[in-house]
Design an enzyme around this catalytic site. Sequence first.
Site, mmCIF file in Angstrom:
data_model
loop_
_atom_site.group_PDB
_atom_site.id
_atom_site.type_symbol
_atom_site.label_atom_id
_atom_site.label_comp_id
_atom_site.label_asym_id
_atom_site.label_seq_id
_atom_site.Cartn_x
_atom_site.Cartn_y
_atom_site.Cartn_z
ATOM 1 N N HIS A 59 0.835 -1.201 0.000
ATOM 2 C CA HIS A 59 0.000 0.000 0.000
ATOM 3 C C HIS A 59 0.872 1.254 0.000
ATOM 4 C CE1 HIS A 59 -2.727 2.916 2.218
ATOM 5 N NE2 HIS A 59 -3.472 2.559 1.194
ATOM 6 N N GLU A 91 0.643 -0.843 -4.897
ATOM 7 C CA GLU A 91 -0.519 0.044 -4.995
ATOM 8 C C GLU A 91 -0.072 1.494 -5.005
ATOM 9 O OE1 GLU A 91 -3.699 2.677 -3.222
ATOM 10 O OE2 GLU A 91 -1.674 2.241 -2.499
ATOM 11 N N ASP A 122 -1.694 5.771 -5.687
ATOM 12 C CA ASP A 122 -2.765 6.718 -6.002
ATOM 13 C C ASP A 122 -2.212 7.684 -7.038
ATOM 14 O OD1 ASP A 122 -4.678 6.082 -3.629
ATOM 15 O OD2 ASP A 122 -2.724 6.416 -2.688
ATOM 16 N N HIS A 158 -1.307 10.780 -2.832
ATOM 17 C CA HIS A 158 -2.623 10.398 -2.335
ATOM 18 C C HIS A 158 -3.538 11.601 -2.099
ATOM 19 C CE1 HIS A 158 -5.584 9.560 0.859
ATOM 20 N NE2 HIS A 158 -5.699 8.379 0.269
ATOM 21 N N GLU A 172 -4.937 3.491 -8.261
ATOM 22 C CA GLU A 172 -6.203 4.086 -7.830
ATOM 23 C C GLU A 172 -6.319 5.507 -8.354
ATOM 24 O OE1 GLU A 172 -8.605 5.656 -3.898
ATOM 25 O OE2 GLU A 172 -7.064 4.112 -3.607
#
Length: 255
Positions: A13, A40, A42, A55, A114
């Site tokens: 993450h 992962e 963003d 993020h 994401e």
Amino acid sequence: MSPDRRGPLVVAHRGASAARAEHTLAAYELALAEGADGLECDVRLTRDGHLVCVHDRRVDRVSSGTGVVSEMTLRTLGELDYGTDGEPAELLTLSQLIELTLDWTSRPTKLFIETKHPVRYGGLVESKVLAELARYGLAAPASANHSRAVVMSFAATAVWRIRRSAPLLPTVLLGDASRYLGGGAAASTVGATAVGPSIKTLREHPEIVDKAAAAGRATYCWTVDDPADVRLCKELGVGWVATNHPGRTKKLLGG
């Protein structure tokens, strides 16, 4: 994006973000070294149209500067320090992270991207993500299981845009329990190949995993750091767990 049947696969993450500053090259390099099965990130668009791994809407929390990402140019953002504890770090772009993922030859690693919403650029974010994936040959995989990239969002419209333009690219509809308790109906509507509940939601509604599976969808759970939660995800048959501690989580799962 079918998981290994031995247990959940581990997604780092924002990288190994418990040990290194989030979304930095060092965080992702450590995650790979610790055996993460996926990375992962963003992504947000800069004022001049570049995808960067940040993020928050603002850079205040994660950098030496202040300001809104979408109002700043890549050059301005690149002048800031994104490190912590006296370890300087540069801004990471999506293209740099894709290259890191593809250059890692020890084993195939998936990249979970994401897209953040709401944002001033709306659907342009998904268009830019798809263009970047296409540039590296990742936008049209032979099958969802063989894809090296997965696109995720809390916005159903964002997931639908990806599925409409790149039908074989795996997608995750992130969100709370209400979206999944009807057997994955919302995920089905937007064409998501997986559902993405938080660990809090999963604790309260463990039936989500079976309901998603019955609808032909995998489960991606975030953010799973507590060892008891890791064990719960394994017992329930969760496909992917996002964690800030990829190395420790791999060991807990026997990886």
